[in-house]
Design a protein around this motif. Structure first.
Motif, PDB file in Angstrom:
ATOM      1  N   HIS A 178      11.456  -0.976   3.180  1.00  0.00           N
ATOM      2  CA  HIS A 178      10.022  -1.250   3.358  1.00  0.00           C
ATOM      3  C   HIS A 178       9.170  -0.220   2.616  1.00  0.00           C
ATOM      4  O   HIS A 178       8.224  -0.575   1.914  1.00  0.00           O
ATOM      5  CB  HIS A 178       9.678  -1.261   4.854  1.00  0.00           C
ATOM      6  CG  HIS A 178       8.217  -1.417   5.119  1.00  0.00           C
ATOM      7  ND1 HIS A 178       7.561  -2.623   4.987  1.00  0.00           N
ATOM      8  CD2 HIS A 178       7.275  -0.516   5.491  1.00  0.00           C
ATOM      9  CE1 HIS A 178       6.288  -2.456   5.259  1.00  0.00           C
ATOM     10  NE2 HIS A 178       6.080  -1.187   5.572  1.00  0.00           N
ATOM     11  N   THR A 179       9.509   1.057   2.769  1.00  0.00           N
ATOM     12  CA  THR A 179       8.756   2.118   2.094  1.00  0.00           C
ATOM     13  C   THR A 179       8.824   1.946   0.581  1.00  0.00           C
ATOM     14  O   THR A 179       7.812   2.058  -0.120  1.00  0.00           O
ATOM     15  CB  THR A 179       9.300   3.498   2.505  1.00  0.00           C
ATOM     16  OG1 THR A 179       9.120   3.648   3.915  1.00  0.00           O
ATOM     17  CG2 THR A 179       8.582   4.623   1.785  1.00  0.00           C
ATOM     18  N   GLU A 187       6.609  -1.123  -0.440  1.00  0.00           N
ATOM     19  CA  GLU A 187       5.175  -0.857  -0.350  1.00  0.00           C
ATOM     20  C   GLU A 187       4.717   0.115  -1.445  1.00  0.00           C
ATOM     21  O   GLU A 187       3.675  -0.089  -2.065  1.00  0.00           O
ATOM     22  CB  GLU A 187       4.812  -0.315   1.034  1.00  0.00           C
ATOM     23  CG  GLU A 187       4.941  -1.345   2.144  1.00  0.00           C
ATOM     24  CD  GLU A 187       4.071  -2.566   1.925  1.00  0.00           C
ATOM     25  OE1 GLU A 187       2.868  -2.402   1.644  1.00  0.00           O
ATOM     26  OE2 GLU A 187       4.598  -3.693   2.021  1.00  0.00           O
ATOM     27  N   LYS A 210       4.689  -1.642  -4.845  1.00  0.00           N
ATOM     28  CA  LYS A 210       3.510  -2.502  -5.018  1.00  0.00           C
ATOM     29  C   LYS A 210       2.283  -1.678  -5.379  1.00  0.00           C
ATOM     30  O   LYS A 210       1.480  -2.079  -6.213  1.00  0.00           O
ATOM     31  CB  LYS A 210       3.253  -3.306  -3.744  1.00  0.00           C
ATOM     32  CG  LYS A 210       4.259  -4.408  -3.510  1.00  0.00           C
ATOM     33  CD  LYS A 210       3.975  -5.117  -2.199  1.00  0.00           C
ATOM     34  CE  LYS A 210       5.029  -6.178  -1.900  1.00  0.00           C
ATOM     35  NZ  LYS A 210       4.786  -6.818  -0.586  1.00  0.00           N
ATOM     36  N   GLU A 211       2.147  -0.523  -4.742  1.00  0.00           N
ATOM     37  CA  GLU A 211       1.006   0.347  -5.045  1.00  0.00           C
ATOM     38  C   GLU A 211       1.072   0.866  -6.477  1.00  0.00           C
ATOM     39  O   GLU A 211       0.062   0.869  -7.195  1.00  0.00           O
ATOM     40  CB  GLU A 211       0.955   1.510  -4.062  1.00  0.00           C
ATOM     41  CG  GLU A 211      -0.256   2.387  -4.244  1.00  0.00           C
ATOM     42  CD  GLU A 211      -0.353   3.512  -3.230  1.00  0.00           C
ATOM     43  OE1 GLU A 211      -1.111   4.454  -3.500  1.00  0.00           O
ATOM     44  OE2 GLU A 211       0.322   3.460  -2.188  1.00  0.00           O
TER      45      GLU A 211
END
Length: 192
Positions: free
Chosen positions: A143-144, A147, A150-151
Motif C-alpha cells: 500500500h505504501t 500510494e 502515485k504521488e
C-alpha cells in the motif's frame, strides 16, 4: 517529519566530524520545514529526541543554545557516521530536492520511495522491473509503495510502464517497469 528533519541534517552536516555545533533553534527548524508556528517547535523537539533515542544522531546539550547535533551511523547502531560513498555504493539526491522545495512538497513516503528507486534502479535510465524480493528489502508495504508511486507519478518524477516479463517458454505477464525523471527536480513541484 523525522525523514525531512534527518535529510536536512545530513544536507547541512557534510564534513567531518559531521555535526552541527550551531544548529537552528526549534523555531528555525519550524520555518525551514514550513511547519505550523504554534506546534512546529514541539514537533521538531520531539522528532530530534526520537532520532537521538534511536541512535541516528547524538544530541549534546549546550548552555543557552539548542543542542549540538552529531550524525551517527545510518544503520541506527550508534556507531560513528561515515560518508556512504566512503564505504562503496551510495545513493545521491540532487541538491534541487532541497532548493526547489521538493523536500517540503513530497510526503515522507514519496521522498523515501524516490530514494529507494534511486538505489533499486542502480542509475539506469531505461525503465526497469524491480523484483518482489528486492522491493521487500526496503520494508515498504504494498500500500505504501503504491500510494508513494502515485504521488511521484503525479509530480512527474516517475514514469511507470507495463512491460512483459518472462521468456518465450515461461508464462509472460505484464509488470511495472520504473523510470525516474530526475530532470524534473530542476523545476518547482506542483503544489497541492
Amino acid at each position: 517529519m523525522r525523514l525531512r528533519l534527518y535529510l536536512s541534517i545530513t544536507m547541512m552536516a557534510t564534513g567531518k566530524p559531521y555535526d552541527l555545533r550551531t544548529p537552528p533553534s526549534p523555531n528555525g527548524w519550524t520555518r525551514m520545514l514550513a511547519l505550523d508556528a504554534t506546534h512546529g517547535p514541539r514537533q521538531v523537539s520531539r522528532n530530534l529526541k526520537w532520532l537521538g533515542d534511536n541512535r541516528f544522531i547524538d544530541l549534546e546539550p549546550q548552555w543557552g543554545r539548542p543542542s549540538a547535533i552529531k550524525l551517527l551511523s545510518v544503520a541506527g547502531d550508534g556507531e560513528e557516521y561515515t560518508q556512504p560513498r566512503d564505504g562503496g555504493r551510495y545513493v545521491g539526491v540532487p541538491v534541487e530536492f532541497w532548493t526547489c522545495g521538493w523536500l517540503l512538497q513530497l510526503s515522507p513516503t514519496a521522498a523515501a520511495l524516490l530514494i529507494v528507486l534511486r538505489e533499486a534502479l542502480g542509475g539506469h535510465s531505461e525503465p526497469r522491473y524491480i523484483a518482489t524480493a528486492k522491493r521487500e528489502r526496503y520494508g515498504l508495504s504494498h500500500h505504501t509503495w503504491t500510494e508513494a508511486r502515485k504521488e511521484l507519478e503525479g509530480q512527474g518524477l516517475l514514469i511507470v510502464k507495463r512491460e512483459p516479463q518472462g521468456s518465450f517458454y515461461d508464462f509472460t505477464r505484464l509488470r511495472n517497469a520504473y523510470q525516474l525523471d530526475l530532470e524534473r527536480l530542476n523545476d518547482p513541484p506542483r503544489w497541492t
